[in-house]
Structures are given as structure tokens and as C-alpha cells.
Design a protein around this motif. Structure first.
Motif, mmCIF file in Angstrom:
data_model
loop_
_atom_site.group_PDB
_atom_site.id
_atom_site.type_symbol
_atom_site.label_atom_id
_atom_site.label_comp_id
_atom_site.label_asym_id
_atom_site.label_seq_id
_atom_site.Cartn_x
_atom_site.Cartn_y
_atom_site.Cartn_z
ATOM 1 N N PRO A 83 10.104 -11.748 5.488
ATOM 2 C CA PRO A 83 10.766 -13.098 6.094
ATOM 3 C C PRO A 83 11.742 -14.015 5.241
ATOM 4 C CG PRO A 83 8.431 -13.314 5.464
ATOM 5 C CD PRO A 83 8.674 -11.852 5.147
ATOM 6 N N ALA A 84 11.515 -14.019 3.970
ATOM 7 C CA ALA A 84 12.321 -14.909 3.329
ATOM 8 C C ALA A 84 13.501 -14.035 2.542
ATOM 9 C CB ALA A 84 11.549 -15.453 1.887
ATOM 10 N N LEU A 85 14.508 -14.887 2.390
ATOM 11 C CA LEU A 85 15.878 -14.374 2.156
ATOM 12 C C LEU A 85 15.900 -13.625 0.652
ATOM 13 C CD1 LEU A 85 18.829 -13.924 2.727
ATOM 14 C CD2 LEU A 85 19.359 -16.045 1.762
ATOM 15 N N CYS A 86 15.279 -13.951 -0.101
ATOM 16 C CA CYS A 86 14.946 -13.288 -1.434
ATOM 17 C C CYS A 86 14.349 -11.935 -1.456
ATOM 18 C CB CYS A 86 14.402 -14.130 -2.524
ATOM 19 S SG CYS A 86 12.870 -14.733 -2.264
ATOM 20 N N GLU A 87 13.327 -11.928 -0.529
ATOM 21 C CA GLU A 87 12.731 -10.719 -0.446
ATOM 22 C C GLU A 87 13.423 -9.558 0.337
ATOM 23 O OE1 GLU A 87 7.754 -11.972 0.626
ATOM 24 O OE2 GLU A 87 9.363 -12.707 1.910
ATOM 25 N N LYS A 88 14.267 -10.000 1.491
ATOM 26 C CA LYS A 88 15.020 -8.914 1.959
ATOM 27 C C LYS A 88 16.316 -8.548 0.910
ATOM 28 C CE LYS A 88 15.450 -12.332 5.954
ATOM 29 N NZ LYS A 88 14.279 -11.749 6.753
ATOM 30 N N ARG A 89 16.528 -9.393 0.056
ATOM 31 C CA ARG A 89 17.603 -8.839 -0.901
ATOM 32 C C ARG A 89 16.813 -7.908 -1.964
ATOM 33 N NH1 ARG A 89 19.936 -14.979 -2.000
ATOM 34 N NH2 ARG A 89 21.446 -14.829 -0.393
ATOM 35 N N ILE A 90 15.651 -8.196 -2.153
ATOM 36 C CA ILE A 90 15.036 -7.262 -3.260
ATOM 37 C C ILE A 90 14.766 -6.153 -2.458
ATOM 38 C CG2 ILE A 90 12.710 -6.991 -4.602
ATOM 39 C CD1 ILE A 90 12.849 -10.083 -4.850
#
Length: 397
Positions: A83-90
């Protein structure tokens, strides 16, 4: 014994999921730390699909998500794992690395996904890349009604589907978290658009967030205040059809945690909930402006999905659908031809039509407000014209 094992499974799931929920919360904080302006980004005319469960909300949601590139909707992998942007990128970086290695993790996830979702195909077909209900992303914030499967008599769970029952503090906290979830998704969707080779073509960037959550039907007033230019679509289906369909679709989920969905207390709670939803949808049609809220009846969606969608877009001010007429007609024809194998009946839950007598009248006989799509069909000057088709009797989730 099965009940004891089910309750142990519920608590085991909570203990396993809790660390993941904590990671999501920390990731949200990291997003804000890296870009302090992120949470203040505007959302232009988000579209929220609400309504009685099992009234075609999923079909209508996916019809828009898959046929108009201006709209972007969270996929299942996002709401569960990133749900977080940094998680999507990772996760996207890990996916690229996996592909370079021959996609071993991707194949493993695919196998697991097919195995786990096989039993849901008749009720709610989905996979990790499907547009899905983004209320699941509120799990780390205690805002997802799906937890009722684990704790069917917990007041905090049921308060989530009666927005006015929550304290103002909890309302504000959940709405603020939900805004952050949608902002992060839109930012990621635009990043992904540019990485697919559309750099410098910002005029075609995804513009509108699309959300579908029947459990947010009581949230419309709060969402309208949080998102002042939001648009809403409310779908309805006669309760003697929709209520047993919903209870039946939740049977396996409740059973996993030692709960019988035919328990009279559970059936009664859902009966009252559906009556409340119906009343709320009637109120929204009366109180919200016609360019902000559109009501759609299930039989009309089933018989004329193409015309319903086009009319809805014009009423809400989104204009023409950004898709070729032929491709859109193909999509609506598939929707019209779909026949569910999901079987259920009202009596198996100890209910009779009289238990829903206040709203069991056929929707076709009810007066429609100006917010409802009563005359199905695109505007005369629209390029999206389609001949009429025969109505087929089937269920669309």
C-alpha cells in the motif's frame, strides 16, 4: 473441534499478519519522510463505486478499469503487499530481478495464486493483477471490514460499515489514511506509465482514481467531505437476491475460522446491514447533486452494460470513454454473456422474502430520481452507439 481449530487459525493469522501490517505503517511514514508534500497532493474527481454487495459492483468497476486509461485502480498485489509507495517500488524492482533470473518466483506465485483462488472462481474471480477493493489497504489502519470473518461479533468491525457509529477521531484517522493510500497509488501509476515508454506524454497520464468498495456505502458523506469533487456510483439489486448471494459467498471464509454463516445472529446482522445500505442509497439519490451521484439498478446493468456505462460517464462529467467503440462493445458483450455458477437461496439462511418486505418490491416499479439512469442509452451525439440486445438471466458480482 472444528470451531476450536477455526478460532486458533484466526488468532494464528493475526499473529502472522501483525508484523506485515507494522511494516506497512512504517513504510507509509518513510514515504512522508522522503517526500513531505506527498500527502498534500490533490486528487482530481476520484470515482467511488459503492452499493449493495453482489449487485454488479465488481463487473462495473472492472469494465471501467480495463477500458479507460484515464482511470487507475489498485490491484490486489498492491492492496495486500504494497500500500505504501516505497513498497511498490521495491516489489517492482524485485520483479525485474526475478525476470532476469528466469522468473522462478513469478512461476511460484502464479501456482500459489491459482491454487488459492480456484474455489473463488464461481463467486469472485480474481488474481494478483486484478483491480480489487482498496479497503484491503486499510488493514494496517484497522479500517477493513473483511476482518469480520475472523471476529464476527466484534463491535469495532461492524462499526466500519456504519460510518456514523464511529467516533469522529476514528473517522478522521481512517479518511486521512485512505487519502494517503489513494495518493500513493496515483503517484505510482504515473511513474509506471512513464517507465513504459510514455515519457514526455504527460497528457495521457492516468488522471482519476477509481475505487470500488460496497463496504464504503455508509461512508459516502465522509468521502464527499474528504474529496470535495469526488463522484459516486451506487448500485442496487433486490435484497432477496443480493443478501443470500453475499452470505453464500462468505460461507467458506467464515468456515475457515470456525464460524457458521447460517448462525442466526450473523444472518440478522447482515440483514440489517443490507437494509441500511438500501436506505442510504435512497438518501444519496435525494440529497446529492445529479452530476455527483448516479444510481444504477442491477437489472439495467445486466441488460444494457454498454449504454449504462456511457450514460453514467456523461452524467458525472467524465465525457466520452477513452476507448475504441468496438473494444468497449466487446467488453460489455462479455459482461452480458457471463453466467455465474454460484448457487444460493434465501431459505437456506432461515430467511423469507417477507423479512425484506420493506425493499423487496421489484426495482422496476420504483420511482427513479434524476440521479438514476432510467433511460439507458448514450447521448445522441455520442460515437458510442450500440444496438439493443436481449436480456440474459445471470448473475454479475
Amino acid at each position: 473441534m472444528s470451531r476450536v481449530l477455526g478460532r486458533l487459525t484466526a488468532w494464528l493469522l493475526v499473529m502472522v499478519a501483525w508484523p506485515l501490517m507494522a511494516i506497512h505503517r512504517v513504510a507509509f511514514w518513510i514515504d512522508s519522510l522522503v517526500d513531505p508534500s506527498l500527502d498534500n497532493q490533490p486528487l482530481e474527481r476520484p470515482l467511488f463505486i459503492v452499493g449493495v454487495p453482489r449487485s454488479g459492483t465488481t463487473a462495473f468497476h472492472r469494465l471501467i478499469a480495463e477500458n479507460d486509461a484515464r482511470f487507475t485502480s489498485m490491484q490486489l498485489w498492491e492492496v495486500l503487499f504494497a500500500p505504501a509507495l516505497c513498497e511498490k517500488r521495491i516489489l517492482c524492482w524485485l520483479q525485474r530481478m526475478d525476470r532476469r533470473l528466469g522468473n522462478p518466483a513469478g512461476r511460484l506465485f502464479g501456482f500459489a495464486q491459482r491454487s488459492l483462488s480456484r474455489g473463488l472462481d464461481d463467486v469472485h474471480p480474481t488474481d494478483l493483477s486484478s483491480p480489487e477493493e482498496d479497503y484491503l489497504a486499510l488493514l494496517p489502519f484497522g479500517g477493513c471490514f473483511l476482518t469480520v470473518l475472523l471476529f464476527p461479533f466484534r463491535k469495532a468491525c461492524w462499526d466500519l460499515v456504519y460510518f456514523d457509529r464511529m467516533s469522529e477521531v476514528r473517522q478522521r484517522r481512517l479518511l486521512r489514511a485512505y487519502r494517503g493510500i489513494l495518493i500513493r497509488h496515483l503517484a505510482f501509476a504515473r511513474e509506471a506509465f512513464r517507465k513504459r515508454g510514455h515519457a514526455g506524454n504527460d497528457s495521457e497520464l492516468p488522471t482519476f482514481v477509481l475505487s470500488k468498495n460496497p463496504s464504503f456505502t455508509s461512508w459516502v458523506d465522509g468521502l464527499a467531505m474528504e474529496f470535495p469533487d469526488a463522484r459516486f456510483v451506487g448500485l442496487r439489486r433486490p435484497l432477496p437476491e443480493s443478501l443470500p448471494s453475499q452470505l453464500s459467498s462468505m460461507r467458506a471464509g467464515f468456515a475457515c475460522f470456525g464460524v457458521d454463516v447460517t448462525d442466526p445472529q450473523i444472518v440478522e446482522r447482515f440483514r440489517l446491514l443490507f437494509l441500511s445500505y438500501w436506505s442510504s442509497l435512497n438518501r444519496y439519490e435525494r440529497q446529492l447533486d445529479a452530476e455527483r451521484y448516479v444510481g444504477i439498478e442491477y437489472p439495467r446493468l445486466r441488460s444494457a452494460p454498454f449504454e449504462t456505462l456511457v450514460s453514467c460517464f456523461h452524467m458525472l462529467g467524465y465525457g466520452e470513454i477513452h476507448q475504441s467503440p468496438q473494444k468497449l462493445m466487446d467488453a460489455t458483450n462479455r459482461l452480458r454473456a457471463y453466467v455465474s455458477r454460484h448457487q444460493y437461496d434465501l431459505e437456506s439462511f432461515g430467511l423469507a422474502p417477507e423479512d425484506l418486505s420493506t425493499v423487496s418490491t421489484a426495482v422496476a416499479s420504483e420511482p427513479l430520481s434524476e440521479n438514476a439512469i432510467s433511460t439507458i442509452g448514450p447521448p445522441a451525439d455520442s460515437p458510442f452507439q450500440e444496438p439493443s440486445h436481449a436480456v440474459t438471466a445471470s448473475e454479475t458480482t
